[in-house]
Write a protein that holds these residues in place. Structure first.
Motif, PDB file in Angstrom:
ATOM      1  N   ASP A 180      53.277  96.891 -20.103  1.00 45.93           N
ATOM      2  CA  ASP A 180      52.096  97.757 -20.120  1.00 45.93           C
ATOM      3  C   ASP A 180      51.058  97.237 -21.105  1.00 45.93           C
ATOM      4  O   ASP A 180      49.850  97.268 -20.824  1.00 45.93           O
ATOM      5  CB  ASP A 180      52.506  99.188 -20.496  1.00 45.93           C
ATOM      6  N   GLN A 181      51.524  96.757 -22.253  1.00 45.78           N
ATOM      7  CA  GLN A 181      50.597  96.248 -23.246  1.00 45.78           C
ATOM      8  C   GLN A 181      49.932  94.960 -22.766  1.00 45.78           C
ATOM      9  O   GLN A 181      48.741  94.741 -22.994  1.00 45.78           O
ATOM     10  CB  GLN A 181      51.322  96.000 -24.566  1.00 45.78           C
ATOM     11  N   MET A 182      50.674  94.126 -22.073  1.00 43.48           N
ATOM     12  CA  MET A 182      50.108  92.879 -21.549  1.00 43.48           C
ATOM     13  C   MET A 182      49.030  93.187 -20.504  1.00 43.48           C
ATOM     14  O   MET A 182      47.956  92.567 -20.499  1.00 43.48           O
ATOM     15  CB  MET A 182      51.209  92.015 -20.940  1.00 43.48           C
ATOM     16  N   LEU A 183      49.300  94.143 -19.622  1.00 39.45           N
ATOM     17  CA  LEU A 183      48.322  94.519 -18.616  1.00 39.45           C
ATOM     18  C   LEU A 183      47.063  95.076 -19.274  1.00 39.45           C
ATOM     19  O   LEU A 183      45.938  94.713 -18.903  1.00 39.45           O
ATOM     20  CB  LEU A 183      48.921  95.544 -17.653  1.00 39.45           C
ATOM     21  N   ALA A 184      47.235  95.958 -20.264  1.00 36.66           N
ATOM     22  CA  ALA A 184      46.081  96.535 -20.958  1.00 36.66           C
ATOM     23  C   ALA A 184      45.294  95.468 -21.712  1.00 36.66           C
ATOM     24  O   ALA A 184      44.060  95.519 -21.772  1.00 36.66           O
ATOM     25  CB  ALA A 184      46.554  97.631 -21.917  1.00 36.66           C
TER      26      ALA A 184
END
Length: 291
Positions: A97-101
């Protein structure tokens, strides 16, 4: 990733520019103390790829301190291992999720540039995503891919002949001249400088690396790829073997059979972190799209 980097649909999503090479691997007598993996304990041929992040094909990163990559395959049929290393010891995101954000915050606007206020707001709320860039800024890469030190960001469980398992991280260090002019010193050269330098060194038989295993300690974190182990540079390092690059291969040789991090010969197991599991799936998707 392709949109943020401005890459065409069939380009690699990361490390788009690369040079496919071949070579040999010779194990050290200490390798068996760390792992029973035949990939690391027996001599073999090597297929490898040097790469840089983003940019057009055949361009080099002489004007900025971008991430570099070194993927290599050791072992023979049925006992192969594919290892990916990069020029920073940490990844830029801890979770999917952090990578996508992270990527969404950097999506280009109508003018083709990201909204820097949005990027700064994300970075402030996610300070661990700054660590990779901070490392690269503090450690400008040398002016040669052959003189760059490459790191594995994942912790791999390695099992030796005594049945003992411990976590290791890979570090691939150049043999010989470890330093040299940084990219700033060669910024005025042509964009093919890194490629030409590497080809010249290969022709001169001047490209060799020590494949090291950094030995984990019981309390070392293994689930977060945005952090280094405490006192990681002071950890015991065991030389598993030496890679010598002997020639250049066609790009098709590296593209036809992707370096799949799931390919690990018995004796080296899959890291437990979330990002490694995602990497395994993403590599297969990327190769399918390129075809």
């Amino acid at each position: 990733m392709q949109a943020v980097a401005g890459l065409p649909p069939k380009a690699r999503a990361s490390f788009a520019w690369g040079l496919c090479v071949r070579g040999t691997y010779a194990p050290s007598h200490l390798a068996r103390d760390i792992t029973t993996s035949r990939s690391f304990t027996r001599p073999s041929r090597v297929l490898a790829r040097f790469s840089t992040e983003g940019g057009p094909p055949n361009a080099a990163d002489t004007e900025r301190c971008s991430l570099r990559g070194f993927s290599f395959r050791l072992g023979s049929e049925g006992q192969r291992s594919d290892i990916f290393t990069q020029s920073a010891p940490v990844h830029f995101a801890r979770t999917l999720d952090q990578m996508l954000a992270f990527l969404q915050a950097r999506m280009p606007e109508q003018d083709g540039k990201p909204d820097m206020a949005r990027v700064e707001a994300f970075s402030a709320a996610n300070p661990e995503t700054r660590r990779q860039a901070s490392y690269l800024a503090a450690h400008p890469p040398p002016a040669s891919l052959a003189r760059t030190t490459y790191w594995g960001v994942h912790a791999f469980p390695a099992t030796n002949a005594m049945g003992e398992t411990r976590f290791i991280k890979f570090k691939v260090a150049p043999v010989g001249e470890a330093d040299g002019p940084t990219v700033d010193a060669v910024a005025a050269r042509s964009t093919g400088f890194l490629c030409g330098d590497l080809e010249s060194r290969i022709a001169a038989r001047d490209v060799r690396f020590s494949v090291m295993a950094l030995l984990g300690r019981p309390a070392d974190p293994v689930m977060d790829v945005t952090i280094r182990w405490p006192d990681e540079d002071g950890h015991e390092a065991v030389r598993l073997g030496t890679i010598v690059i002997t020639g250049i291969e066609s790009n098709a040789a590296c593209d036809g059979s992707a370096f799949d991090p799931a390919n690990l010969a018995e004796g080296i197991s899959h890291p437990p972190d979330e990002m490694f599991a995602a990497r395994r799936a993403a590599y297969a998707i990327s190769q399918t799209r390129r075809r």
